[in-house]
Write a protein that holds these residues in place. Structure first.
Motif, PDB file in Angstrom:
ATOM      1  N   ILE A  76       0.909  -1.464   0.228  1.00 10.72           N
ATOM      2  CA  ILE A  76      -0.102   0.006   0.001  1.00 10.72           C
ATOM      3  C   ILE A  76       0.763   1.213   0.081  1.00 10.72           C
ATOM      4  CG2 ILE A  76      -1.513   1.343   1.508  1.00 10.72           C
ATOM      5  CD1 ILE A  76      -2.654  -1.482   2.191  1.00 10.72           C
ATOM      6  N   ALA A  77       0.778   2.237  -0.783  1.00  7.79           N
ATOM      7  CA  ALA A  77       1.388   3.343  -0.816  1.00  7.79           C
ATOM      8  C   ALA A  77       1.221   4.066   0.343  1.00  7.79           C
ATOM      9  CB  ALA A  77       1.072   4.279  -2.130  1.00  7.79           C
ATOM     10  N   VAL A  78       2.485   4.602   0.565  1.00  2.86           N
ATOM     11  CA  VAL A  78       2.192   5.800   1.703  1.00  2.86           C
ATOM     12  C   VAL A  78       3.045   6.838   1.210  1.00  2.86           C
ATOM     13  CG1 VAL A  78       2.641   6.310   4.094  1.00  2.86           C
ATOM     14  CG2 VAL A  78       2.274   4.162   3.515  1.00  2.86           C
ATOM     15  N   PRO A  79       2.510   7.988   0.226  1.00  5.98           N
ATOM     16  CA  PRO A  79       3.225   8.880  -0.290  1.00  5.98           C
ATOM     17  C   PRO A  79       4.237   9.592   0.688  1.00  5.98           C
ATOM     18  CG  PRO A  79       0.989   8.780  -1.125  1.00  5.98           C
ATOM     19  CD  PRO A  79       1.053   7.861   0.055  1.00  5.98           C
ATOM     20  N   TYR A  80       5.451   9.317   0.201  1.00  7.34           N
ATOM     21  CA  TYR A  80       6.542  10.255   1.053  1.00  7.34           C
ATOM     22  C   TYR A  80       6.435   9.941   2.583  1.00  7.34           C
ATOM     23  CZ  TYR A  80       3.085  13.730  -0.118  1.00  7.34           C
ATOM     24  OH  TYR A  80       1.744  14.301  -0.507  1.00  7.34           O
ATOM     25  N   GLY A  81       5.994   8.784   2.781  1.00 12.05           N
ATOM     26  CA  GLY A  81       5.800   8.246   4.297  1.00 12.05           C
ATOM     27  C   GLY A  81       4.810   8.933   4.986  1.00 12.05           C
ATOM     28  N   LEU A  82       3.984   9.660   4.731  1.00 13.66           N
ATOM     29  CA  LEU A  82       3.238  10.762   5.529  1.00 13.66           C
ATOM     30  C   LEU A  82       1.659   9.987   5.824  1.00 13.66           C
ATOM     31  CD1 LEU A  82       3.452  13.290   6.946  1.00 13.66           C
ATOM     32  CD2 LEU A  82       2.281  14.450   5.227  1.00 13.66           C
ATOM     33  N   LEU A  83       1.321   9.666   6.964  1.00 10.00           N
ATOM     34  CA  LEU A  83      -0.010   9.059   7.174  1.00 10.00           C
ATOM     35  C   LEU A  83      -0.623   9.993   8.341  1.00 10.00           C
ATOM     36  CD1 LEU A  83       1.563   5.719   8.159  1.00 10.00           C
ATOM     37  CD2 LEU A  83      -0.319   6.065   6.352  1.00 10.00           C
TER      38      LEU A  83
ATOM     39  N   GLN B  50      14.051   3.157   7.294  1.00 13.14           N
ATOM     40  CA  GLN B  50      14.439   2.119   8.191  1.00 13.14           C
ATOM     41  C   GLN B  50      13.456   1.313   8.871  1.00 13.14           C
ATOM     42  OE1 GLN B  50      15.489   5.489   8.465  1.00 13.14           O
ATOM     43  NE2 GLN B  50      17.526   5.551   8.405  1.00 13.14           N
ATOM     44  N   GLN B  51      12.451   1.421   8.302  1.00 14.09           N
ATOM     45  CA  GLN B  51      11.310   0.557   8.789  1.00 14.09           C
ATOM     46  C   GLN B  51      10.746   0.994  10.289  1.00 14.09           C
ATOM     47  OE1 GLN B  51      13.556  -3.003   7.896  1.00 14.09           O
ATOM     48  NE2 GLN B  51      11.636  -3.718   6.897  1.00 14.09           N
ATOM     49  N   ASN B  52      10.781   1.962  10.579  1.00 13.18           N
ATOM     50  CA  ASN B  52      10.210   2.595  11.839  1.00 13.18           C
ATOM     51  C   ASN B  52       9.130   3.549  11.425  1.00 13.18           C
ATOM     52  OD1 ASN B  52      11.961   0.999  13.807  1.00 13.18           O
ATOM     53  ND2 ASN B  52      13.739   2.430  12.887  1.00 13.18           N
ATOM     54  N   ILE B  53       8.724   4.145  12.459  1.00 19.78           N
ATOM     55  CA  ILE B  53       7.665   5.230  12.537  1.00 19.78           C
ATOM     56  C   ILE B  53       7.991   6.375  13.310  1.00 19.78           C
ATOM     57  CG2 ILE B  53       5.039   5.865  13.321  1.00 19.78           C
ATOM     58  CD1 ILE B  53       4.347   3.014  12.301  1.00 19.78           C
ATOM     59  N   VAL B  54       7.752   7.502  12.929  1.00 17.15           N
ATOM     60  CA  VAL B  54       8.113   8.730  13.387  1.00 17.15           C
ATOM     61  C   VAL B  54       6.783   9.598  13.764  1.00 17.15           C
ATOM     62  CG1 VAL B  54       8.977  11.000  13.083  1.00 17.15           C
ATOM     63  CG2 VAL B  54      10.499   9.184  12.425  1.00 17.15           C
ATOM     64  N   LEU B  55       7.061  10.110  15.126  1.00 18.72           N
ATOM     65  CA  LEU B  55       6.023  11.277  15.519  1.00 18.72           C
ATOM     66  C   LEU B  55       6.955  12.380  15.477  1.00 18.72           C
ATOM     67  CD1 LEU B  55       3.827   9.450  18.627  1.00 18.72           C
ATOM     68  CD2 LEU B  55       3.345   9.663  16.070  1.00 18.72           C
ATOM     69  N   ALA B  56       6.451  13.346  14.568  1.00 16.75           N
ATOM     70  CA  ALA B  56       7.468  14.290  14.276  1.00 16.75           C
ATOM     71  C   ALA B  56       7.218  15.854  15.158  1.00 16.75           C
ATOM     72  CB  ALA B  56       7.491  14.755  12.752  1.00 16.75           C
ATOM     73  N   ASP B  57       6.274  15.835  15.934  1.00 18.20           N
ATOM     74  CA  ASP B  57       6.041  17.048  16.471  1.00 18.20           C
ATOM     75  C   ASP B  57       5.537  16.729  17.906  1.00 18.20           C
ATOM     76  OD1 ASP B  57       6.120  19.010  14.137  1.00 18.20           O
ATOM     77  OD2 ASP B  57       4.707  17.801  13.216  1.00 18.20           O
TER      78      ASP B  57
ATOM     79  N   ALA C 174      -0.468   9.664  18.011  1.00 14.77           N
ATOM     80  CA  ALA C 174      -0.147  10.735  16.980  1.00 14.77           C
ATOM     81  C   ALA C 174      -1.266  11.617  17.220  1.00 14.77           C
ATOM     82  CB  ALA C 174      -0.497  10.085  15.517  1.00 14.77           C
ATOM     83  N   ASP C 175      -2.650  11.166  17.571  1.00 16.17           N
ATOM     84  CA  ASP C 175      -3.631  12.177  17.833  1.00 16.17           C
ATOM     85  C   ASP C 175      -3.129  13.064  19.379  1.00 16.17           C
ATOM     86  OD1 ASP C 175      -5.230  11.987  15.773  1.00 16.17           O
ATOM     87  OD2 ASP C 175      -6.474  10.271  16.837  1.00 16.17           O
ATOM     88  N   GLN C 176      -2.730  12.109  20.238  1.00 14.72           N
ATOM     89  CA  GLN C 176      -2.404  12.955  21.430  1.00 14.72           C
ATOM     90  C   GLN C 176      -1.183  13.830  21.544  1.00 14.72           C
ATOM     91  OE1 GLN C 176      -2.579   9.488  24.007  1.00 14.72           O
ATOM     92  NE2 GLN C 176      -2.501  10.623  25.865  1.00 14.72           N
ATOM     93  N   TYR C 177      -0.277  13.433  20.759  1.00 14.91           N
ATOM     94  CA  TYR C 177       1.058  14.029  20.861  1.00 14.91           C
ATOM     95  C   TYR C 177       1.563  14.866  19.643  1.00 14.91           C
ATOM     96  CZ  TYR C 177       1.209  11.363  25.216  1.00 14.91           C
ATOM     97  OH  TYR C 177       0.954  11.042  26.410  1.00 14.91           O
ATOM     98  N   SER C 178       1.023  14.431  18.387  1.00 13.89           N
ATOM     99  CA  SER C 178       1.744  14.810  17.130  1.00 13.89           C
ATOM    100  C   SER C 178       0.864  15.209  16.178  1.00 13.89           C
ATOM    101  CB  SER C 178       2.752  13.877  16.730  1.00 13.89           C
ATOM    102  OG  SER C 178       3.521  14.432  15.813  1.00 13.89           O
ATOM    103  N   PHE C 179      -0.082  16.009  16.564  1.00  8.66           N
ATOM    104  CA  PHE C 179      -1.147  16.801  15.608  1.00  8.66           C
ATOM    105  C   PHE C 179      -1.832  15.651  14.699  1.00  8.66           C
ATOM    106  CE2 PHE C 179       1.747  20.020  16.561  1.00  8.66           C
ATOM    107  CZ  PHE C 179       1.100  21.168  17.219  1.00  8.66           C
ATOM    108  N   GLY C 180      -1.804  14.297  15.044  1.00  8.90           N
ATOM    109  CA  GLY C 180      -2.604  13.571  14.368  1.00  8.90           C
ATOM    110  C   GLY C 180      -1.997  13.008  13.062  1.00  8.90           C
ATOM    111  N   GLU C 181      -0.613  12.902  13.484  1.00  8.67           N
ATOM    112  CA  GLU C 181       0.078  12.548  12.037  1.00  8.67           C
ATOM    113  C   GLU C 181       1.261  11.808  12.379  1.00  8.67           C
ATOM    114  OE1 GLU C 181      -0.676  16.360   9.030  1.00  8.67           O
ATOM    115  OE2 GLU C 181       1.503  15.718   9.389  1.00  8.67           O
ATOM    116  N   ALA C 182       1.654  10.860  11.598  1.00  7.57           N
ATOM    117  CA  ALA C 182       2.811  10.052  11.725  1.00  7.57           C
ATOM    118  C   ALA C 182       3.678   9.923  10.440  1.00  7.57           C
ATOM    119  CB  ALA C 182       2.541   8.768  12.328  1.00  7.57           C
TER     120      ALA C 182
END
Ligand code: HEM
Ligand code: SF4
Lengths: 550, 164
Positions: free
Chosen positions: A56-63, A374-381, A361-369
């Motif tokens: 499944i495509a995750v364009p430039y990794g943003l979800l 490297q096959q991990n997930i980032v909460l950026a904010d 993501a909802d609680q800590y990072s404006f609902g985005e991940a």
């Protein structure tokens, strides 16, 4: 993040309908296996060892969190309760039924997701830096440009049947976290002396059986010309890329055969016809797309001194040191959720974890991940003052293994456990190494180290650019592993060299241990593994590992 | 008579597609024929004197630039797909239309299946000889698979971002 308007939604909805028809025709016998294969591949459907695999495509990794929850429900309802983050920032499901795939796509379309061009000989999902938009060293936010490329490449009519797959990566920072030099096209956003924005264009990088670092063919492509120039590159490739041998069909082979200079000339000649034509980008469009990637509503915060918490909670200190990164906004921090806990295949994430990641993501990072290569997930904010609380939650969810950037953050493909092309298994090898290096003090002493494992020379896990690379090889029907050292990423991307004769699976943890011990003995203060290797070269490592008695 | 899709309709076709081994003497004077590129190159003048119409077909390794000087005399150019996965002629068609402004018929021949038609049409093909074992009526429907497209191409030079 980019939100579909009615046009985008329509295209994805119509795609679901088209693919349903294609699948129905195949199931009814109106399309042969050979006829259906390229169609399903262009929709991310592989037929693997046990079942179809859906990418499944995750364009430039943003979800968005909503999208993460949808992936969770698909994992639950159509798969065995987990999914997999790939080295191209996409999600993969290993156990869907072919008959269900049109329904899965219809569900994905409700949250603005799809599987378009995640495989097959077409332009694939464009990838980028997982810290895009928040990194301190950023020249520009690459995501708008990735989205512009996404739209341009989606169902590009001319490039449905390229000689081979085609991958584009964009980086907008001073450090390259998108490994653009091993992509078919790598774009580096830069500003010229007048402050104007443009791109350095690299072509012909790639791994696989003939790993090659990309060549710079354009020092500065002014941004309005991005799409016409990409059109020209891909057209030259479409026409002159080799089609007689799939191992020689990638653009890297064409660029090498012609030389980068001649290739660049051909592109320039082709481009002259389209330059300033209708596909020239406009300020209005760049603005429209960029408006989807503006900074979220940050609070006015100050940076926190973590000293006190660190002292009380060494576990937190360690994790913070390893799994977080500075943020361009004061008071904020970017957090990586490790999907590299020992005993879980690297990159695997369960439906419960997907739901939990959405909640975080909802609680800590404006609902985005974001997903990472490297096959991990980032909460950026994340707000720094909530970091401790977040860490406590993450520990319970299995996301807090403090190993980002370290030896046990292994990039690994599914290998022989799932992949029908594999020469050898990858997942158990990764696990054996993780077990050997499960002592955190030891791991921290070793420091920064990329270890990548691919189950065959297709190099899905980028073993060539791991500081230590492990490659599954087949010797008379038996699984063996070849080790390489000295691979590197970033703007000094380098391909590793083979250490020597390959090893049996059981030997691998010992071999890695020997390599590490030799490094620890030889290193100068503050030297990373890769620095020591670059200083000493291969020979002493080789002697040490293959010495009879040690 | 063979049926083809032309300008989004199913029509009878009266062109004769001549194989690579055809020789000049075997071409009937008043037939409308599509001759292989090599024969055209060699006997252009003679072929143009026939009573019937003459068109050319290119295999997927032949380059459309080679026809640049002949375009005004050719009513039809057929581009062959040896396998539907060989995408070179998508680019050929675009070059014909966009660069050379070719106005005649561009016909897809060979391994031409339903699922290619939409993209082919966007690249400037206006005629399709759907593979004989496939349902041509069903193939025709695929020209409506999508009602919107992102990039500019031959059918609609303006990208969506200039039409939104
Ligand atoms: C299980 C099914 C899979 C199959 C059948 C498969 C197949 C392939 C093949 C044939 C190639 C070689 C292409 C070439 O010539 O360069 C390749 C490359 C690659 N695959 Fe996979 N793959 C699979 C899974 C994965 C997974 C799980 C990942 C990510 C974890 C992945 C990421 C990649 C990447 C990044 C490359 C690129 C190598 C390059 O840069 O050239 N693939 N894959
Ligand atoms: S590297 Fe080989 S074994 Fe691993 S996923 Fe790719 S194709 Fe399969």
């Amino acid at each position: 993040m980019y939100i579909y308007d009615e046009y985008d939604q329509k295209i994805v909805d119509e795609r679901v309908k088209q693919f349903r028809d294609q699948t129905n025709r195949y199931l009814a016998g109106d399309l042969t296996e050979d006829e259906y294969r390229p169609l399903r591949l262009q929709n991310g459907v592989y037929i693997q060892r046990y079942a179809p695999m859906l990418r499944i495509a995750v364009p430039y990794g943003l979800l968005s969190s909503k999208q993460l929850r949808k992936l969770a429900s698909i994992a639950r309802n159509y798969d065995k309760g987990y999914a997999h983050v790939s080295t191209r920032q996409n999600f993969q499901f290993n156990w869907p039924e072919l008959e269900d795939i049109p329904d899965i796509l219809a569900e994905l379309a409700t949250v603005q997701m799809h599987a378009i061009q995640t495989s097959g000989n077409c332009i694939r999902n464009t990838t980028t830096d997982q810290f895009a938009g928040v990194a301190k060293d950023e020249v520009i936010d690459p995501r708008a440009w990735c989205e512009i490329i996404r739209q341009w490449s989606t169902f590009h009519p001319e490039f449905h049947h390229l000689p081979r797959k085609f991958k584009i990566a964009v980086n907008g920072a001073q450090q390259d976290r998108a490994v653009i030099e091993v992509h078919d096209i790598g774009l580096e956003a830069i500003r010229n002396s007048q402050g104007e924005l443009g791109f350095k264009v690299y072509v012909g990088g790639g791994l696989g059986r003939t790993p090659i670092i990309g060549s710079l063919i354009n020092e500065f492509l002014p941004w309005p010309h991005l799409l016409t120039y990409l059109d020209a590159i891909v057209r030259v490739y479409n026409r002159y890329g080799r089609r007689d041998n799939k191992y020689k069909a990638r653009i890297k082979i064409l660029v090498k055969a012609l030389t980068p200079e001649i290739f660049a000339e051909k592109v320039a000649a082709e481009w002259a016809n389209a330059k300033d034509g209708p596909m020239t980008l406009t300020e209005a469009e760049v603005k429209r797309i960029s408006s989807h990637f503006i900074a979220p509503a940050y609070k006015q915060l100050t940076d926190i001194d973590f000293n006190e918490i660190d002292q009380q909670h060494p576990g937190f200190a360690r994790w913070r040191q390893q799994n977080t990164r500075p943020h361009k906004q004061t008071g904020y921090i970017a957090v990586t959720l490790s999907l590299k806990a020992t005993a879980t295949p690297p990159g695997d994430i369960s439906d419960k974890q997907l739901d939990a990641a959405a909640d975080l993501a909802d609680q800590y990072s404006f609902g985005e991940a974001r997903t990472t290569h490297q096959q991990n997930i980032v909460l950026a904010d994340v707000e720094q003052n909530k970091l401790f609380e977040l860490w406590q939650q993450m520990r319970e969810l299995g996301f807090a293994t403090p190993n980002i950037g370290m030896l046990t953050n292994i990039i690994s493909c599914p290998g022989g456990d799932f992949c029908s092309l594999a020469n050898a298994k990858s997942i158990p090898v990764a696990e054996a190494i993780q077990r050997r290096f499960d002592n955190l003090d030891y791991l921290f002493d070793i420091g920064e180290l990329d270890l990548n494992i691919s189950g065959c020379m297709n190099a899905c896990s980028h073993h060539h650019i791991g500081h230590i690379g492990i490659l599954g090889v087949d010797k008379k029907g038996q699984e063996f592993y070849q080790i390489s050292l000295g691979g590197n990423t970033g703007y000094n991307t380098a391909l590793g060299s083979v250490l020597g004769p390959s090893f049996a699976q059981e030997e691998i943890p010992d071999v890695i241990e020997k390599i590490i011990q030799f490094y620890l003995k030889q290193r100068h203060a503050d030297e990373r593994f890769i620095d020591t290797y670059q200083r000493l070269g291969m020979e002493p490592f080789k002697e040490h590992v293959y010495a009879k008695n040690n | 008579m063979q049926k083809i899709i032309k300008d989004a309709q199913i029509v009878n076709d009266n062109w004769h597609l001549l194989a690579n081994d055809i020789s000049l003497e075997n071409i009937a004077n008043c037939d409308d024929v599509i001759v292989p590129f090599a024969l055209w190159q060699e006997h252009k003048q003679l072929l143009q004197k026939r009573d019937g119409q003459t068109a050319v077909w290119l295999d997927s390794s032949q380059e459309i630039e080679e026809l640049a000087d002949d375009l005004t005399t050719l009513p039809l150019i057929a581009l062959e797909f040896p396998a539907f996965t060989d995408g070179r002629h998508y680019s050929s068609a675009r070059i014909l239309r966009d660069r050379y402004r070719y106005k005649g018929e561009i016909r897809a021949i060979g391994d031409v299946l339903k699922d290619q038609l939409f993209a082919m049409h966007r690249c400037g093909f206006n005629a399709f000889v759907v593979r004989a074992d496939k349902d041509i009526e069903n193939a025709l429907l695929s020209l409506n698979d999508f009602t919107e497209t992102y990039q500019g191409a031959t059918d609609q030079p303006l990208p969506l971002f200039k039409r939104r």
